[in-house]
Design a protein around this motif. Structure first.
Motif, PDB file in Angstrom:
ATOM      1  N   PHE A 241      10.484  20.769 -23.358  1.00  0.00           N
ATOM      2  CA  PHE A 241      10.596  19.400 -23.273  1.00  0.00           C
ATOM      3  C   PHE A 241      11.479  19.696 -22.291  1.00  0.00           C
ATOM      4  O   PHE A 241      12.765  19.431 -21.895  1.00  0.00           O
ATOM      5  CB  PHE A 241      11.403  18.682 -24.265  1.00  0.00           C
ATOM      6  N   ASP A 242      12.113  21.307 -21.538  1.00  0.00           N
ATOM      7  CA  ASP A 242      12.939  21.014 -20.895  1.00  0.00           C
ATOM      8  C   ASP A 242      12.352  21.037 -19.423  1.00  0.00           C
ATOM      9  O   ASP A 242      10.965  21.724 -18.959  1.00  0.00           O
ATOM     10  CB  ASP A 242      13.335  22.607 -20.669  1.00  0.00           C
ATOM     11  N   LEU A 243      12.723  19.545 -18.811  1.00  0.00           N
ATOM     12  CA  LEU A 243      11.629  19.215 -17.355  1.00  0.00           C
ATOM     13  C   LEU A 243      11.774  19.755 -16.063  1.00  0.00           C
ATOM     14  O   LEU A 243      11.255  19.491 -15.365  1.00  0.00           O
ATOM     15  CB  LEU A 243      11.769  17.399 -17.154  1.00  0.00           C
ATOM     16  N   THR A 244      12.845  20.511 -16.048  1.00  0.00           N
ATOM     17  CA  THR A 244      12.716  21.550 -14.498  1.00  0.00           C
ATOM     18  C   THR A 244      12.428  21.685 -14.266  1.00  0.00           C
ATOM     19  O   THR A 244      11.343  22.868 -14.582  1.00  0.00           O
ATOM     20  CB  THR A 244      14.205  22.337 -14.912  1.00  0.00           C
ATOM     21  N   ALA A 245      11.481  21.375 -12.914  1.00  0.00           N
ATOM     22  CA  ALA A 245      10.664  22.496 -12.386  1.00  0.00           C
ATOM     23  C   ALA A 245      11.769  23.706 -12.143  1.00  0.00           C
ATOM     24  O   ALA A 245      11.849  23.562 -10.248  1.00  0.00           O
ATOM     25  CB  ALA A 245       9.863  20.919 -10.868  1.00  0.00           C
ATOM     26  N   HIS A 246      11.738  24.601 -11.966  1.00  0.00           N
ATOM     27  CA  HIS A 246      12.840  25.957 -11.910  1.00  0.00           C
ATOM     28  C   HIS A 246      12.142  27.107 -11.127  1.00  0.00           C
ATOM     29  O   HIS A 246      12.279  27.094  -9.786  1.00  0.00           O
ATOM     30  CB  HIS A 246      12.358  27.614 -13.185  1.00  0.00           C
ATOM     31  N   HIS A 247      10.990  26.069 -10.276  1.00  0.00           N
ATOM     32  CA  HIS A 247      10.314  26.950  -9.100  1.00  0.00           C
ATOM     33  C   HIS A 247      10.453  26.620  -8.070  1.00  0.00           C
ATOM     34  O   HIS A 247      10.568  26.996  -6.794  1.00  0.00           O
ATOM     35  CB  HIS A 247       8.777  26.948  -9.066  1.00  0.00           C
ATOM     36  N   ALA A 248      10.573  24.858  -7.750  1.00  0.00           N
ATOM     37  CA  ALA A 248      11.105  24.234  -6.869  1.00  0.00           C
ATOM     38  C   ALA A 248      12.833  24.120  -6.097  1.00  0.00           C
ATOM     39  O   ALA A 248      13.109  23.766  -5.478  1.00  0.00           O
ATOM     40  CB  ALA A 248      10.613  23.372  -7.342  1.00  0.00           C
ATOM     41  N   ILE A 249      13.795  25.169  -7.274  1.00  0.00           N
ATOM     42  CA  ILE A 249      15.030  24.738  -6.661  1.00  0.00           C
ATOM     43  C   ILE A 249      15.529  25.398  -5.622  1.00  0.00           C
ATOM     44  O   ILE A 249      16.360  24.778  -4.945  1.00  0.00           O
ATOM     45  CB  ILE A 249      15.819  25.682  -8.175  1.00  0.00           C
TER      46      ILE A 249
END
Length: 258
Positions: A241-249
Motif C-alpha cells: 500500500f506504499d504507492l510511491t513510484a520509487h523508480h520515478a524519483i
C-alpha cells in the motif's frame, strides 16, 4: 495455547454466500469475529464514512455460524475493519481475511475492490491480511471448490507471517478442485477497462448513465495473475500500500523545480 483470532470481512455484505463459506473455513482454524457491511459495497475501493453516523449491530446467536460473534456494519469495507480494530475486538486479531468475493479482483480490479481495501486497511494497522476472490460472479457460486487452497494459504500465513506492509491478493479460478494445478506467486498484470457510458433518458426527461465496458489485458507475461488464472492456477499477488513510484524519483529530481 490460544487459538488465533481471525477477523472476517468482505464487500458483498454479511449475508453473502462467499462470506458465509469463509466463516465456516476459518472456524476450523481459530476463533472468528465477523464485521461486515449490512449491504453490498462492491467497487467502493478504500472509501470511508466521514459525513454520517456509523452503526454496528451485533447479530443474534442464531444468525450465522455457531460460536461466532458477528456484527453488521452500516459502513464500507474499510469502515468495518477500522471499527473492528478500534472498538469491537477485545484484542488485536492474528489475521484478517476478506471475502470470499463473488468475482475476480485480479490485475487493475484491485484498485476498485472493496474486498482488497478491507484487507489493505488491516495491513495498514499492522494486521496480517489476505483478500480472497473466486472468479465466479454468480450469487450461488460453488465456493467449496476453493476450500483446500484457502485453508492452506491462511495456515501458512499464520505459521510464517506475511512480510511487513504487504497484504496478499488471492484469486481462485472457476474450476473444480481437482482441475486446479496449484498456487502460483505472481505479479499484478497490466490491464485496463475500456469503459463507456450507456446514456438513457428516464420518463421525466432526465438523462442518466450506466457504466459499461470491456476488460482489456495489456500484458503478455507468463508471471502475472491473469496468466495464472487463465492456465488453471490460483494466483497469489503480494500487494503493497506504499504507492510511491520509487523508480520515478530520480527522473523527477532532474526537473528544474523551484
Amino acid at each position: 495455547m490460544k487459538k488465533p483470532l481471525i477477523l472476517v470481512t468482505n464487500d458483498d455484505g454479511i449475508t453473502a454466500p462467499g462470506l458465509r463459506s469463509l466463516v465456516l473455513l476459518m472456524k476450523e482454524i481459530g476463533d472468528v469475529v465477523v464485521v461486515a457491511p449490512d449491504s453490498p459495497q462492491s467497487g467502493m475501493g478504500h472509501a470511508i464514512t466521514l459525513d454520517s453516523t456509523l452503526y454496528a449491530t451485533k447479530m443474534s446467536s442464531d444468525f450465522g455460524a455457531s460460536g461466532v460473534e458477528e456484527y453488521s456494519c452500516s459502513g464500507t469495507p474499510a469502515d468495518c475493519v477500522k471499527l473492528a480494530l478500534q472498538e469491537l475486538l477485545e484484542r488485536k486479531p492474528d489475521i484478517c481475511v476478506s471475502g470470499i468475493n463473488h468475482g475476480a479482483n485480479s490485475s487493475i480490479n484491485v484498485i476498485y475492490s472493496g474486498t482488497m481495501s478491507a484487507a489493505i486497511e488491516a495491513g495498514i494497522e499492522g494486521v496480517p491480511a489476505i483478500g480472497f476472490s473466486l472468479c465466479d460472479y454468480s450469487w450461488d457460486a460453488d465456493f467449496s471448490q476453493a476450500k483446500a487452497f484457502i485453508t492452506n494459504i491462511v495456515k501458512e500465513a499464520l505459521d510464517h507471517g506475511i512480510p511487513k506492509d504487504v497484504v496478499l491478493n488471492v484469486n481462485i479460478p472457476r474450476l473444480k478442485t481437482e482441475e486446479i494445478k496449484g498456487v502460483k506467486i505472481c505479479r499484478q498484470a497490466k490491464a485496463n477497462w475500456k469503459e463507456k457510458f450507456d446514456k438513457r433518458t428516464n420518463p421525466m426527461g432526465r438523462d442518466y448513465y450506466w457504466l459499461t465496458g470491456e476488460f482489456e489485458l495489456l500484458d503478455k507475461g507468463e508471471d502475472t495473475d491473469e496468466w495464472a488464472l487463465a492456465n488453471g492456477y490460483v494466483s497469489l499477488v503480494p500487494t503493497q500500500f506504499d504507492l510511491t513510484a520509487h523508480h520515478a524519483i530520480q527522473a523527477i529530481n532532474n526537473w528544474n523545480l523551484k
